[in-house]
Design an enzyme around this catalytic site. Structure first.
Site, PDB file in Angstrom:
ATOM      1  N   VAL A  23      10.842   2.894 -11.043  1.00  0.00           N
ATOM      2  CA  VAL A  23      10.257   4.185 -11.424  1.00  0.00           C
ATOM      3  C   VAL A  23      10.809   5.240 -10.465  1.00  0.00           C
ATOM      4  O   VAL A  23      10.836   5.032  -9.243  1.00  0.00           O
ATOM      5  CB  VAL A  23       8.717   4.134 -11.355  1.00  0.00           C
ATOM      6  CG1 VAL A  23       8.109   5.481 -11.714  1.00  0.00           C
ATOM      7  CG2 VAL A  23       8.187   3.044 -12.280  1.00  0.00           C
ATOM      8  N   GLN A  65      15.144  -8.711  -3.112  1.00  0.00           N
ATOM      9  CA  GLN A  65      13.847  -9.378  -2.916  1.00  0.00           C
ATOM     10  C   GLN A  65      13.510 -10.237  -4.148  1.00  0.00           C
ATOM     11  O   GLN A  65      13.063 -11.374  -4.025  1.00  0.00           O
ATOM     12  CB  GLN A  65      12.771  -8.315  -2.716  1.00  0.00           C
ATOM     13  CG  GLN A  65      11.355  -8.813  -2.740  1.00  0.00           C
ATOM     14  CD  GLN A  65      10.381  -7.740  -2.282  1.00  0.00           C
ATOM     15  OE1 GLN A  65      10.288  -7.439  -1.110  1.00  0.00           O
ATOM     16  NE2 GLN A  65       9.651  -7.153  -3.194  1.00  0.00           N
ATOM     17  N   LYS A  71      13.398  -2.157  -8.002  1.00  0.00           N
ATOM     18  CA  LYS A  71      13.764  -1.340  -6.835  1.00  0.00           C
ATOM     19  C   LYS A  71      14.205  -2.229  -5.669  1.00  0.00           C
ATOM     20  O   LYS A  71      15.120  -1.897  -4.931  1.00  0.00           O
ATOM     21  CB  LYS A  71      12.538  -0.496  -6.459  1.00  0.00           C
ATOM     22  CG  LYS A  71      12.441  -0.058  -5.044  1.00  0.00           C
ATOM     23  CD  LYS A  71      13.017   1.297  -4.880  1.00  0.00           C
ATOM     24  CE  LYS A  71      12.922   1.866  -3.502  1.00  0.00           C
ATOM     25  NZ  LYS A  71      12.341   1.074  -2.460  1.00  0.00           N
ATOM     26  N   ASP A  72      13.527  -3.383  -5.513  1.00  0.00           N
ATOM     27  CA  ASP A  72      13.887  -4.321  -4.445  1.00  0.00           C
ATOM     28  C   ASP A  72      14.627  -5.501  -5.074  1.00  0.00           C
ATOM     29  O   ASP A  72      14.097  -6.607  -5.174  1.00  0.00           O
ATOM     30  CB  ASP A  72      12.624  -4.772  -3.709  1.00  0.00           C
ATOM     31  CG  ASP A  72      11.916  -3.604  -3.070  1.00  0.00           C
ATOM     32  OD1 ASP A  72      12.278  -3.236  -1.951  1.00  0.00           O
ATOM     33  OD2 ASP A  72      11.020  -3.016  -3.717  1.00  0.00           O
ATOM     34  N   HIS A 103       4.350   1.345  -8.090  1.00  0.00           N
ATOM     35  CA  HIS A 103       3.381   0.253  -7.921  1.00  0.00           C
ATOM     36  C   HIS A 103       2.434   0.193  -9.121  1.00  0.00           C
ATOM     37  O   HIS A 103       2.131  -0.887  -9.632  1.00  0.00           O
ATOM     38  CB  HIS A 103       2.528   0.474  -6.664  1.00  0.00           C
ATOM     39  CG  HIS A 103       3.279   0.455  -5.379  1.00  0.00           C
ATOM     40  ND1 HIS A 103       3.394   1.557  -4.577  1.00  0.00           N
ATOM     41  CD2 HIS A 103       3.935  -0.543  -4.739  1.00  0.00           C
ATOM     42  CE1 HIS A 103       4.089   1.249  -3.488  1.00  0.00           C
ATOM     43  NE2 HIS A 103       4.428  -0.021  -3.562  1.00  0.00           N
ATOM     44  N   GLY A 118       0.806  -1.218   0.000  1.00  0.00           N
ATOM     45  CA  GLY A 118       0.000   0.000   0.000  1.00  0.00           C
ATOM     46  C   GLY A 118       0.836   1.264   0.000  1.00  0.00           C
ATOM     47  O   GLY A 118       2.030   1.232  -0.286  1.00  0.00           O
ATOM     48  N   ALA A 119       0.192   2.405   0.334  1.00  0.00           N
ATOM     49  CA  ALA A 119       0.797   3.732   0.176  1.00  0.00           C
ATOM     50  C   ALA A 119       1.354   3.818  -1.248  1.00  0.00           C
ATOM     51  O   ALA A 119       2.549   4.052  -1.464  1.00  0.00           O
ATOM     52  CB  ALA A 119       1.867   3.993   1.236  1.00  0.00           C
ATOM     53  N   SER A 156       7.154   4.141  -0.845  1.00  0.00           N
ATOM     54  CA  SER A 156       6.107   4.541   0.105  1.00  0.00           C
ATOM     55  C   SER A 156       6.715   5.308   1.277  1.00  0.00           C
ATOM     56  O   SER A 156       6.048   6.105   1.917  1.00  0.00           O
ATOM     57  CB  SER A 156       5.396   3.304   0.643  1.00  0.00           C
ATOM     58  OG  SER A 156       4.963   2.501  -0.419  1.00  0.00           O
ATOM     59  N   ARG A 157       7.980   5.025   1.548  1.00  0.00           N
ATOM     60  CA  ARG A 157       8.629   5.672   2.695  1.00  0.00           C
ATOM     61  C   ARG A 157       8.982   7.130   2.418  1.00  0.00           C
ATOM     62  O   ARG A 157       9.234   7.888   3.357  1.00  0.00           O
ATOM     63  CB  ARG A 157       9.914   4.920   3.054  1.00  0.00           C
ATOM     64  CG  ARG A 157       9.643   3.529   3.600  1.00  0.00           C
ATOM     65  CD  ARG A 157      10.905   2.692   3.574  1.00  0.00           C
ATOM     66  NE  ARG A 157      10.586   1.288   3.780  1.00  0.00           N
ATOM     67  CZ  ARG A 157      10.603   0.677   4.956  1.00  0.00           C
ATOM     68  NH1 ARG A 157      10.947   1.342   6.031  1.00  0.00           N
ATOM     69  NH2 ARG A 157      10.277  -0.587   5.051  1.00  0.00           N
TER      70      ARG A 157
HETATM   71  P1  AMP Z   1       6.119  -2.489  -1.476  1.00  0.00           P
HETATM   72  O1  AMP Z   1       4.743  -1.934  -1.390  1.00  0.00           O
HETATM   73  O2  AMP Z   1       7.182  -1.516  -1.119  1.00  0.00           O
HETATM   74  O3  AMP Z   1       6.248  -3.818  -0.777  1.00  0.00           O
HETATM   75  O4  AMP Z   1       6.368  -2.805  -3.017  1.00  0.00           O
HETATM   76  C1  AMP Z   1       5.488  -3.599  -3.740  1.00  0.00           C
HETATM   77  C2  AMP Z   1       6.088  -3.871  -5.101  1.00  0.00           C
HETATM   78  O5  AMP Z   1       6.284  -2.648  -5.795  1.00  0.00           O
HETATM   79  C3  AMP Z   1       7.454  -4.566  -5.046  1.00  0.00           C
HETATM   80  O6  AMP Z   1       7.536  -5.531  -6.081  1.00  0.00           O
HETATM   81  C4  AMP Z   1       8.399  -3.419  -5.276  1.00  0.00           C
HETATM   82  O7  AMP Z   1       9.628  -3.820  -5.819  1.00  0.00           O
HETATM   83  C5  AMP Z   1       7.611  -2.586  -6.266  1.00  0.00           C
HETATM   84  N1  AMP Z   1       8.099  -1.203  -6.254  1.00  0.00           N
HETATM   85  C6  AMP Z   1       8.214  -0.388  -5.175  1.00  0.00           C
HETATM   86  N2  AMP Z   1       8.741   0.796  -5.538  1.00  0.00           N
HETATM   87  C7  AMP Z   1       8.983   0.731  -6.870  1.00  0.00           C
HETATM   88  C8  AMP Z   1       9.526   1.630  -7.829  1.00  0.00           C
HETATM   89  N3  AMP Z   1       9.942   2.847  -7.494  1.00  0.00           N
HETATM   90  N4  AMP Z   1       9.612   1.213  -9.119  1.00  0.00           N
HETATM   91  C9  AMP Z   1       9.209  -0.027  -9.478  1.00  0.00           C
HETATM   92  N5  AMP Z   1       8.676  -0.918  -8.613  1.00  0.00           N
HETATM   93  C10 AMP Z   1       8.566  -0.553  -7.335  1.00  0.00           C
END
Ligand code: AMP
Length: 279
Positions: free
Chosen positions: A175, A152, A148-149, A34, A28-29, A185-186
């Protein structure tokens, strides 16, 4: 867009679909990073299913879990604008039914022990557990996750391989904001001062890329990168130059054809991560 809160309802709906399902799990956020996962799933002809679940088992720091931003109404609107087909917002009990042990205890070798693994003990075990559980609920054809991760993705790829899961993992490029800061989100928790300092993370990664191209010794690049981050009021935890497949440190630029720099740094109270493919 349909919104599901119960596993049984989502499973019933997915069971009636004939189009392949593309799944984007999130906490979320939401931001454009996303949404790009959702857009990519749609572009590739999938029915896009997103989930929002702030997974308690992947937070090693309870304060981090508590402070994690929650903006479900705005998230729903954003997903609508990205033409997402279904949103799954389960409770903790739906994901982890009391009395059931769903914990994933795989041996990821060093993949979950280096970098993030060193600084966030238990994080990848918790992340793998929730991704495996969500995959079992959604049973998607494709799983969309962000570069980005980077670490992961490596752990999830290894889990899919070890468990022989019938899903294709798709990596979406990071992105970024116009000044290079990776969307996260942070970021909304950054003070104006720290928001101004944070683009130094991407700038340092880009500097490392040109330094590697100029054949600077890798150890020097790593230590100078840490100094650059610190000089920009950030508190780096690590800046590692690794092989993109094994995540093991690369000693020399000739050692691998796929080299990635990964970093984590605090901007004030907020811990940010980013990476860049150097070669
Ligand atoms: P999170 O909500 O942070 O757990 O991220 C959910 C998914 O969105 C994960 O697969 C992240 O790698 C992806 N994600 C988060 N930030 C970005 C970004 N800036 N660009 C591309 N994918 C992202």
């Amino acid at each position: 867009m349909l919104i599901f809160k119960k596993v049984t309802d989502l499973r019933r709906w997915i069971g009636n679909q004939t189009t392949p399902v593309g799944f984007a799990p999130t906490m979320g956020a939401l931001h454009d990073g996303h949404l790009e996962l959702v857009r990519m799933a749609k572009r590739e002809g999938c029915l896009a299913v997103a989930s929002i679940f702030v997974n308690p088992t992947q937070f090693n720091d309870p304060r981090d879990l508590e402070k994690y931003p929650r903006t479900v109404e705005k998230d729903t609107e954003l997903l609508l604008s990205a033409h997402c087909d279904a949103l799954f917002i389960p409770s903790v009990e739906e994901v982890y039914p009391p009395g059931e042990n769903l914990r994933i205890e795989l041996d990821f070798k060093h993949l979950d022990k280096v970098m993030e693994g060193k600084f966030r003990p238990g994080h990848f075990e918790g992340m793998a557990t929730v991704v495996n559980r969500l995959l079992d609920i959604v049973r998607p054809h494709r799983l969309y996750m962000g570069q980005k991760d980077f670490q992961q993705l490596s752990v999830v790829r290894d889990m899919i391989h070890q468990l022989d899961l019938p899903v294709e993992l798709v990596m979406c490029p990071t992105v970024r904001e116009s000044d290079g800061l990776a969307m996260s989100s942070r970021n909304m928790r950054l003070t104006p001062e720290m928001r101004a300092a944070a683009p130094a993370i991407h700038q340092t990664l880009q500097w490392a890329k040109s330094a590697l191209n100029n054949k600077r010794p890798i150890e020097d690049i790593q230590s100078e990168a840490l100094s650059k981050l610190a000089a920009n009021s950030l508190r780096p935890e690590y800046f590692e130059i690794v092989d993109g497949e094994t995540l093991l440190n690369v000693g020399d630029h000739n050692e691998s054809d796929f080299i990635v720099a990964c970093t984590a740094a605090f901007a004030g109270e907020v811990r940010l991560i980013d990476n860049l493919v150097l070669k």
